[in-house]
Design a protein around this motif. Structure first.
Motif, mmCIF file in Angstrom:
data_model
loop_
_atom_site.group_PDB
_atom_site.id
_atom_site.type_symbol
_atom_site.label_atom_id
_atom_site.label_comp_id
_atom_site.label_asym_id
_atom_site.label_seq_id
_atom_site.Cartn_x
_atom_site.Cartn_y
_atom_site.Cartn_z
ATOM 1 N N PHE A 1 1.270 -4.685 -9.461
ATOM 2 C CA PHE A 1 0.050 -4.042 -8.586
ATOM 3 C C PHE A 1 0.620 -3.655 -7.399
ATOM 4 C CE2 PHE A 1 -2.465 -7.065 -11.246
ATOM 5 C CZ PHE A 1 -3.495 -6.709 -11.231
ATOM 6 N N PHE A 2 -0.118 -2.624 -7.083
ATOM 7 C CA PHE A 2 0.034 -1.958 -5.540
ATOM 8 C C PHE A 2 -1.390 -1.198 -5.468
ATOM 9 C CE2 PHE A 2 1.729 1.487 -8.353
ATOM 10 C CZ PHE A 2 1.372 2.601 -7.931
ATOM 11 N N LEU A 3 -1.646 -0.942 -4.003
ATOM 12 C CA LEU A 3 -2.702 -0.133 -3.622
ATOM 13 C C LEU A 3 -2.331 1.065 -3.524
ATOM 14 C CD1 LEU A 3 -4.421 -2.599 -0.751
ATOM 15 C CD2 LEU A 3 -5.260 -1.990 -3.164
ATOM 16 N N LEU A 4 -2.856 2.191 -3.893
ATOM 17 C CA LEU A 4 -2.617 3.753 -3.725
ATOM 18 C C LEU A 4 -3.554 4.135 -2.744
ATOM 19 C CD1 LEU A 4 -0.764 5.747 -4.710
ATOM 20 C CD2 LEU A 4 -2.718 6.313 -6.666
ATOM 21 N N GLN B 1 0.788 -1.091 -0.197
ATOM 22 C CA GLN B 1 0.067 0.146 -0.125
ATOM 23 C C GLN B 1 0.944 1.109 0.006
ATOM 24 O OE1 GLN B 1 -3.687 -0.151 2.212
ATOM 25 N NE2 GLN B 1 -2.967 1.788 3.283
ATOM 26 N N ILE B 2 0.472 1.970 -1.242
ATOM 27 C CA ILE B 2 1.621 3.111 -1.326
ATOM 28 C C ILE B 2 0.969 4.566 -0.933
ATOM 29 C CG2 ILE B 2 3.147 4.378 -3.026
ATOM 30 C CD1 ILE B 2 4.083 1.532 -2.050
ATOM 31 N N SER B 3 1.393 5.415 -0.294
ATOM 32 C CA SER B 3 0.894 6.753 0.042
ATOM 33 C C SER B 3 0.905 7.770 -1.075
ATOM 34 C CB SER B 3 1.398 7.182 1.288
ATOM 35 O OG SER B 3 1.192 8.744 1.425
ATOM 36 N N PHE B 4 -0.151 8.081 -1.873
ATOM 37 C CA PHE B 4 0.058 9.093 -2.833
ATOM 38 C C PHE B 4 0.657 10.351 -2.423
ATOM 39 C CE2 PHE B 4 -1.892 12.438 -5.474
ATOM 40 C CZ PHE B 4 -1.226 11.999 -6.657
ATOM 41 N N GLN B 5 0.230 10.672 -1.216
ATOM 42 C CA GLN B 5 0.851 11.864 -0.365
ATOM 43 C C GLN B 5 2.586 12.003 -0.394
ATOM 44 O OE1 GLN B 5 1.010 12.435 3.720
ATOM 45 N NE2 GLN B 5 0.183 14.701 3.465
ATOM 46 N N PRO C 1 -9.313 -3.772 -2.013
ATOM 47 C CA PRO C 1 -8.822 -2.441 -1.693
ATOM 48 C C PRO C 1 -9.662 -1.933 -0.242
ATOM 49 C CG PRO C 1 -10.326 -2.073 -3.438
ATOM 50 C CD PRO C 1 -10.284 -3.882 -3.331
ATOM 51 N N ALA C 2 -8.893 -1.198 0.365
ATOM 52 C CA ALA C 2 -9.791 -0.353 1.259
ATOM 53 C C ALA C 2 -10.417 0.909 0.845
ATOM 54 C CB ALA C 2 -8.752 0.246 2.314
ATOM 55 N N GLY C 3 -11.256 1.451 1.632
ATOM 56 C CA GLY C 3 -12.282 2.479 1.047
ATOM 57 C C GLY C 3 -11.587 3.896 0.420
ATOM 58 N N ARG C 4 -10.363 3.943 1.087
ATOM 59 C CA ARG C 4 -9.440 5.225 0.553
ATOM 60 C C ARG C 4 -8.566 4.678 -0.729
ATOM 61 N NH1 ARG C 4 -6.119 4.790 6.240
ATOM 62 N NH2 ARG C 4 -4.563 3.283 5.645
ATOM 63 N N CYS C 5 -8.488 3.658 -0.787
ATOM 64 C CA CYS C 5 -7.331 3.307 -1.805
ATOM 65 C C CYS C 5 -8.142 2.839 -3.120
ATOM 66 C CB CYS C 5 -6.837 1.982 -1.353
ATOM 67 S SG CYS C 5 -5.725 2.116 -0.125
ATOM 68 N N ALA C 6 -7.187 3.172 -4.189
ATOM 69 C CA ALA C 6 -7.462 2.520 -5.555
ATOM 70 C C ALA C 6 -6.153 1.775 -5.957
ATOM 71 C CB ALA C 6 -7.142 3.859 -6.564
#
Length: 340
Positions: free
Chosen positions: A50-53, A24-28, A230-235
Protein backbone atom coordinates in the motif's frame (compact mmCIF):
# COMPACT_ATOMS: atom_id res chain seq x y z
CA UNK A 1 -8.96 20.60 -1.87
CA UNK A 2 -11.58 19.52 -4.43
CA UNK A 3 -12.99 16.89 -2.06
CA UNK A 4 -12.94 19.02 1.10
CA UNK A 5 -16.73 19.32 1.12
CA UNK A 6 -16.86 15.56 1.77
CA UNK A 7 -14.26 15.66 4.54
CA UNK A 8 -15.35 18.83 6.35
CA UNK A 9 -18.79 17.55 7.56
CA UNK A 10 -17.32 14.29 8.93
CA UNK A 11 -16.67 13.80 12.64
CA UNK A 12 -12.95 13.93 13.44
CA UNK A 13 -10.85 10.79 13.44
CA UNK A 14 -10.10 9.84 17.09
CA UNK A 15 -6.64 10.86 18.28
CA UNK A 16 -6.22 7.71 20.38
CA UNK A 17 -6.59 5.26 17.45
CA UNK A 18 -3.30 4.04 15.94
CA UNK A 19 -2.81 4.92 12.28
CA UNK A 20 -0.51 2.96 10.00
CA UNK A 21 2.22 5.30 8.77
CA UNK A 22 2.55 4.13 5.18
CA UNK A 23 4.60 6.19 2.72
CA UNK A 24 3.02 9.17 1.00
CA UNK A 25 4.18 9.42 -2.61
CA UNK A 26 3.94 12.54 -4.76
CA UNK A 27 2.28 11.84 -8.09
CA UNK A 28 3.90 14.95 -9.54
CA UNK A 29 7.32 13.57 -8.64
CA UNK A 30 6.47 10.22 -10.23
CA UNK A 31 5.44 12.05 -13.39
CA UNK A 32 8.75 13.91 -13.37
CA UNK A 33 10.72 10.69 -12.94
CA UNK A 34 12.18 11.65 -9.57
CA UNK A 35 14.44 8.73 -8.64
CA UNK A 36 14.11 9.01 -4.85
CA UNK A 37 10.31 9.12 -5.05
CA UNK A 38 10.24 6.17 -7.46
CA UNK A 39 12.43 4.09 -5.14
CA UNK A 40 10.24 5.00 -2.15
CA UNK A 41 7.13 3.88 -4.03
CA UNK A 42 8.77 0.61 -5.07
CA UNK A 43 9.84 -0.15 -1.50
CA UNK A 44 6.31 0.66 -0.25
CA UNK A 45 4.91 -1.83 -2.77
CA UNK A 46 7.32 -4.44 -1.45
CA UNK A 47 7.00 -3.81 2.29
CA UNK A 48 3.35 -2.78 2.69
CA UNK A 49 1.60 -3.42 -0.62
CA UNK A 50 0.00 0.00 0.00
CA UNK A 51 0.96 3.65 -0.31
CA UNK A 52 -0.78 7.02 -0.24
CA UNK A 53 -0.67 8.89 -3.54
CA UNK A 54 -0.51 12.66 -3.09
CA UNK A 55 -2.34 14.18 -6.06
CA UNK A 56 -1.69 17.89 -5.48
CA UNK A 57 0.75 19.99 -7.55
CA UNK A 58 -0.26 17.92 -10.59
CA UNK A 59 -2.84 19.04 -13.13
CA UNK A 60 -3.78 15.41 -13.81
CA UNK A 61 -4.01 14.73 -10.09
CA UNK A 62 -6.27 17.72 -9.48
CA UNK A 63 -8.53 16.61 -12.32
CA UNK A 64 -8.77 13.11 -10.86
CA UNK A 65 -9.77 14.51 -7.46
CA UNK A 66 -12.59 16.41 -9.13
CA UNK A 67 -13.61 13.23 -10.97
CA UNK A 68 -13.62 11.36 -7.66
CA UNK A 69 -15.95 13.95 -6.16
CA UNK A 70 -18.45 13.23 -8.95
CA UNK A 71 -18.12 9.51 -8.18
CA UNK A 72 -19.04 10.21 -4.56
CA UNK A 73 -22.12 12.03 -5.83
CA UNK A 74 -22.91 8.99 -7.97
CA UNK A 75 -22.52 6.74 -4.92
CA UNK A 76 -25.05 8.78 -2.94
CA UNK A 77 -27.52 8.85 -5.83
CA UNK A 78 -27.21 5.14 -6.61
CA UNK A 79 -27.65 3.75 -3.11
CA UNK A 80 -30.51 6.17 -2.45
CA UNK A 81 -32.56 3.97 -4.81
CA UNK A 82 -32.73 1.28 -2.12
CA UNK A 83 -31.81 -2.39 -2.23
CA UNK A 84 -35.15 -3.54 -3.69
CA UNK A 85 -34.61 -1.47 -6.83
CA UNK A 86 -30.89 -2.19 -7.04
CA UNK A 87 -31.43 -5.95 -6.80
CA UNK A 88 -32.75 -5.76 -10.38
CA UNK A 89 -29.09 -5.22 -11.29
CA UNK A 90 -27.63 -7.89 -8.98
CA UNK A 91 -24.14 -9.22 -9.64
CA UNK A 92 -23.39 -12.85 -10.48
CA UNK A 93 -20.20 -14.00 -8.73
CA UNK A 94 -17.61 -15.31 -9.18
CA UNK A 95 -17.50 -14.86 -12.95
CA UNK A 96 -19.17 -11.45 -13.13
CA UNK A 97 -18.85 -8.91 -10.32
CA UNK A 98 -20.55 -6.18 -12.32
CA UNK A 99 -23.74 -4.94 -10.71
CA UNK A 100 -25.17 -4.65 -7.22
CA UNK A 101 -24.19 -6.60 -4.12
CA UNK A 102 -26.43 -6.13 -1.11
CA UNK A 103 -25.22 -6.38 2.47
CA UNK A 104 -25.06 -9.86 3.98
CA UNK A 105 -23.89 -11.70 0.85
CA UNK A 106 -20.39 -12.41 2.17
CA UNK A 107 -18.98 -13.86 5.38
CA UNK A 108 -16.70 -11.76 7.57
CA UNK A 109 -13.69 -12.96 9.53
CA UNK A 110 -15.85 -13.74 12.57
CA UNK A 111 -18.33 -15.80 10.52
CA UNK A 112 -21.03 -13.14 10.48
CA UNK A 113 -22.57 -11.39 7.47
CA UNK A 114 -20.87 -8.42 5.87
CA UNK A 115 -22.33 -4.93 6.15
CA UNK A 116 -21.15 -3.45 2.84
CA UNK A 117 -23.24 -2.53 -0.21
CA UNK A 118 -21.36 -2.44 -3.52
CA UNK A 119 -22.08 -1.69 -7.15
CA UNK A 120 -19.51 -2.71 -9.77
CA UNK A 121 -19.43 -0.76 -13.04
CA UNK A 122 -17.58 -2.56 -15.83
CA UNK A 123 -14.93 -0.54 -17.65
CA UNK A 124 -15.61 -2.22 -21.02
CA UNK A 125 -19.24 -1.15 -20.79
CA UNK A 126 -18.33 2.49 -20.16
CA UNK A 127 -15.49 2.93 -22.68
CA UNK A 128 -17.27 1.01 -25.45
CA UNK A 129 -15.32 -2.24 -25.71
CA UNK A 130 -18.60 -4.20 -25.48
CA UNK A 131 -22.27 -3.56 -26.11
CA UNK A 132 -23.75 -1.26 -23.45
CA UNK A 133 -25.19 -2.90 -20.37
CA UNK A 134 -28.29 -1.70 -18.57
CA UNK A 135 -27.25 -0.23 -15.23
CA UNK A 136 -29.13 1.54 -12.47
CA UNK A 137 -30.46 4.91 -13.65
CA UNK A 138 -27.91 7.18 -11.86
CA UNK A 139 -25.08 5.23 -13.51
CA UNK A 140 -26.71 5.48 -16.94
CA UNK A 141 -27.17 9.24 -16.53
CA UNK A 142 -23.53 9.73 -15.48
CA UNK A 143 -21.80 7.60 -18.09
CA UNK A 144 -19.59 10.46 -19.24
CA UNK A 145 -18.52 11.30 -15.66
CA UNK A 146 -17.61 7.66 -15.08
CA UNK A 147 -15.69 7.51 -18.35
CA UNK A 148 -13.63 10.56 -17.39
CA UNK A 149 -12.89 9.03 -13.99
CA UNK A 150 -11.74 5.82 -15.72
CA UNK A 151 -9.56 7.63 -18.27
CA UNK A 152 -7.83 9.76 -15.66
CA UNK A 153 -7.47 6.88 -13.17
CA UNK A 154 -5.94 4.76 -15.92
CA UNK A 155 -3.39 7.52 -16.63
CA UNK A 156 -2.38 7.56 -12.97
CA UNK A 157 -2.06 3.76 -12.80
CA UNK A 158 -0.07 3.69 -16.04
CA UNK A 159 2.42 6.18 -14.58
CA UNK A 160 2.81 4.07 -11.43
CA UNK A 161 3.32 0.90 -13.48
CA UNK A 162 5.89 2.63 -15.71
CA UNK A 163 7.95 3.55 -12.64
CA UNK A 164 7.61 0.00 -11.31
CA UNK A 165 8.95 -1.26 -14.66
CA UNK A 166 12.06 0.86 -14.08
CA UNK A 167 12.64 -0.58 -10.62
CA UNK A 168 11.99 -4.15 -11.75
CA UNK A 169 14.39 -3.72 -14.66
CA UNK A 170 11.89 -4.83 -17.31
CA UNK A 171 11.14 -3.09 -20.61
CA UNK A 172 9.28 0.23 -20.29
CA UNK A 173 5.55 -0.28 -20.63
CA UNK A 174 5.63 -3.98 -19.66
CA UNK A 175 3.09 -3.80 -16.84
CA UNK A 176 0.92 -1.18 -18.52
CA UNK A 177 0.67 -3.26 -21.70
CA UNK A 178 -1.05 -6.01 -19.72
CA UNK A 179 -4.07 -3.84 -18.83
CA UNK A 180 -4.78 -1.57 -21.82
CA UNK A 181 -7.98 0.44 -22.01
CA UNK A 182 -8.96 -0.82 -25.45
CA UNK A 183 -9.00 -4.57 -24.69
CA UNK A 184 -11.64 -6.45 -22.73
CA UNK A 185 -10.97 -7.03 -19.04
CA UNK A 186 -12.80 -7.23 -15.73
CA UNK A 187 -11.52 -3.81 -14.67
CA UNK A 188 -14.25 -1.92 -12.87
CA UNK A 189 -15.23 1.14 -10.91
CA UNK A 190 -16.71 -0.02 -7.63
CA UNK A 191 -18.80 2.26 -5.44
CA UNK A 192 -19.29 1.14 -1.84
CA UNK A 193 -21.39 2.16 1.15
CA UNK A 194 -21.78 0.87 4.67
CA UNK A 195 -24.43 2.25 6.99
CA UNK A 196 -23.69 3.90 10.30
CA UNK A 197 -23.07 1.36 13.05
CA UNK A 198 -23.67 1.70 16.80
CA UNK A 199 -20.45 1.43 18.80
CA UNK A 200 -21.90 -1.47 20.79
CA UNK A 201 -22.84 -3.50 17.67
CA UNK A 202 -21.93 -7.17 18.07
CA UNK A 203 -19.69 -7.29 14.98
CA UNK A 204 -17.63 -4.30 13.88
CA UNK A 205 -16.33 -5.97 10.70
CA UNK A 206 -17.94 -4.36 7.67
CA UNK A 207 -16.07 -6.25 4.93
CA UNK A 208 -13.95 -9.30 5.70
CA UNK A 209 -10.23 -9.74 5.14
CA UNK A 210 -9.19 -10.09 1.51
CA UNK A 211 -6.58 -9.29 -1.07
CA UNK A 212 -7.42 -7.77 -4.45
CA UNK A 213 -7.19 -10.19 -7.38
CA UNK A 214 -6.21 -7.65 -10.00
CA UNK A 215 -3.06 -5.72 -10.81
CA UNK A 216 -3.57 -2.51 -8.80
CA UNK A 217 -6.35 -0.66 -6.98
CA UNK A 218 -6.87 3.08 -6.67
CA UNK A 219 -9.15 3.90 -3.72
CA UNK A 220 -10.81 7.09 -2.51
CA UNK A 221 -12.55 7.13 0.87
CA UNK A 222 -13.50 9.68 3.48
CA UNK A 223 -14.05 7.96 6.83
CA UNK A 224 -11.68 5.67 8.70
CA UNK A 225 -12.21 1.93 8.95
CA UNK A 226 -9.65 0.61 6.49
CA UNK A 227 -7.05 1.24 9.16
CA UNK A 228 -5.32 3.48 6.64
CA UNK A 229 -6.36 7.12 6.94
CA UNK A 230 -5.87 9.20 3.76
CA UNK A 231 -5.70 12.96 3.70
CA UNK A 232 -8.18 14.84 1.53
CA UNK A 233 -5.67 15.24 -1.29
CA UNK A 234 -4.64 11.60 -1.42
CA UNK A 235 -5.78 8.31 -2.88
CA UNK A 236 -4.80 4.90 -1.55
CA UNK A 237 -2.99 2.61 -3.99
CA UNK A 238 -2.52 -1.09 -3.35
CA UNK A 239 -0.92 -3.93 -5.26
CA UNK A 240 -3.05 -6.88 -6.39
CA UNK A 241 -2.44 -10.63 -6.52
CA UNK A 242 -1.88 -10.71 -10.28
CA UNK A 243 1.09 -8.35 -10.01
CA UNK A 244 2.53 -10.50 -7.21
CA UNK A 245 2.39 -13.53 -9.52
CA UNK A 246 3.95 -11.68 -12.45
CA UNK A 247 6.87 -10.44 -10.34
CA UNK A 248 7.67 -13.76 -8.70
CA UNK A 249 6.56 -12.48 -5.29
CA UNK A 250 8.78 -9.38 -5.22
CA UNK A 251 5.82 -7.04 -4.73
CA UNK A 252 3.33 -7.53 -1.91
CA UNK A 253 -0.45 -7.94 -1.92
CA UNK A 254 -1.56 -7.26 1.65
CA UNK A 255 -4.59 -8.66 3.42
CA UNK A 256 -6.97 -5.85 4.34
CA UNK A 257 -10.51 -5.44 5.60
CA UNK A 258 -12.99 -2.73 6.52
CA UNK A 259 -14.24 -2.32 10.07
CA UNK A 260 -16.62 0.12 11.73
CA UNK A 261 -15.23 3.64 11.43
CA UNK A 262 -13.80 4.51 14.85
CA UNK A 263 -15.25 6.95 17.36
CA UNK A 264 -17.91 9.40 16.22
CA UNK A 265 -17.16 8.54 12.59
CA UNK A 266 -19.08 5.32 13.07
CA UNK A 267 -22.29 7.33 13.43
CA UNK A 268 -22.39 8.33 9.74
CA UNK A 269 -22.51 6.21 6.56
CA UNK A 270 -19.13 5.33 5.05
CA UNK A 271 -18.71 5.70 1.27
CA UNK A 272 -15.76 4.92 -0.96
CA UNK A 273 -14.89 4.65 -4.64
CA UNK A 274 -12.38 2.21 -6.09
CA UNK A 275 -10.82 1.76 -9.52
CA UNK A 276 -9.99 -1.95 -9.58
CA UNK A 277 -7.60 -2.71 -12.41
CA UNK A 278 -7.62 -6.19 -13.93
CA UNK A 279 -5.41 -7.42 -16.75
CA UNK A 280 -6.82 -8.02 -20.21
CA UNK A 281 -8.74 -11.29 -20.18
CA UNK A 282 -6.42 -13.19 -22.52
CA UNK A 283 -3.23 -12.12 -20.75
CA UNK A 284 -1.06 -14.89 -19.37
CA UNK A 285 -0.41 -15.39 -15.67
CA UNK A 286 3.13 -16.56 -16.48
CA UNK A 287 5.88 -14.86 -14.51
CA UNK A 288 7.54 -11.93 -16.26
CA UNK A 289 11.13 -12.41 -17.38
CA UNK A 290 14.13 -10.17 -16.94
CA UNK A 291 15.49 -7.55 -14.58
CA UNK A 292 15.39 -8.46 -10.90
CA UNK A 293 12.38 -10.78 -11.25
CA UNK A 294 13.54 -14.17 -9.95
CA UNK A 295 13.51 -17.04 -12.43
CA UNK A 296 11.55 -20.16 -11.61
CA UNK A 297 13.32 -22.26 -9.02
CA UNK A 298 13.86 -25.99 -9.00
CA UNK A 299 10.49 -27.74 -8.79
CA UNK A 300 8.51 -24.58 -9.57
CA UNK A 301 6.10 -24.60 -12.49
CA UNK A 302 5.03 -21.52 -14.39
CA UNK A 303 1.34 -20.62 -14.36
CA UNK A 304 -0.19 -21.46 -17.74
CA UNK A 305 -3.74 -20.20 -17.24
CA UNK A 306 -5.08 -16.95 -18.62
CA UNK A 307 -5.72 -14.13 -16.18
CA UNK A 308 -9.47 -14.63 -16.34
CA UNK A 309 -9.30 -18.38 -15.76
CA UNK A 310 -6.84 -17.95 -12.88
CA UNK A 311 -8.98 -15.29 -11.19
CA UNK A 312 -12.14 -17.41 -11.53
CA UNK A 313 -10.30 -20.42 -10.08
CA UNK A 314 -8.94 -18.39 -7.18
CA UNK A 315 -12.36 -16.88 -6.45
CA UNK A 316 -13.98 -20.33 -6.34
CA UNK A 317 -11.23 -21.59 -4.02
CA UNK A 318 -11.95 -18.77 -1.59
CA UNK A 319 -15.74 -19.11 -1.83
CA UNK A 320 -15.53 -22.87 -1.19
CA UNK A 321 -13.22 -22.36 1.78
CA UNK A 322 -10.30 -24.23 0.20
CA UNK A 323 -8.16 -21.10 0.20
CA UNK A 324 -7.91 -18.51 2.96
CA UNK A 325 -6.97 -15.01 1.82
CA UNK A 326 -3.59 -13.97 3.14
CA UNK A 327 -0.82 -11.47 2.56
CA UNK A 328 1.43 -12.62 -0.27
CA UNK A 329 4.75 -11.53 -1.74
CA UNK A 330 7.33 -9.09 -0.46
CA UNK A 331 10.09 -11.64 -1.03
CA UNK A 332 13.67 -10.41 -0.57
CA UNK A 333 15.72 -9.35 -3.57
CA UNK A 334 18.78 -11.57 -3.73
CA UNK A 335 22.14 -9.81 -4.24
CA UNK A 336 22.65 -11.46 -7.64
CA UNK A 337 19.24 -10.10 -8.75
CA UNK A 338 19.92 -6.46 -7.91
CA UNK A 339 20.32 -4.00 -10.75
CA UNK A 340 23.71 -2.40 -11.12
Amino acid sequence: MPTSRYFDPCPPFPKDVPVLEIPQISFQQLQNGNHETTVSMFEACREYGFFLLDLIHSDEGATLLQDAEKMFELTTETFALGSETLEKHAYDPPRDLTGYKATGKLKTDDGKQDLMEMYGINQDDIVGNVSPRKNAEPIESRRNDIKQFILHSHTVIKTIQYRLDEQLGVSPGTLGSLNPLDETSDTSVRILRSHQQPAQQESSITLGGHTDFGTMTLLFNVLGGLQVLPAGRCAIVNVGDTTVEWTGGLLRSSLHRVIRAPGEQGSVPRQSVAYLVRARRNASMSRLKGGIIPPLGEGEQDETRSVRDWEAWRAMQIISGQLKPQTRGGNPILPKQRLE
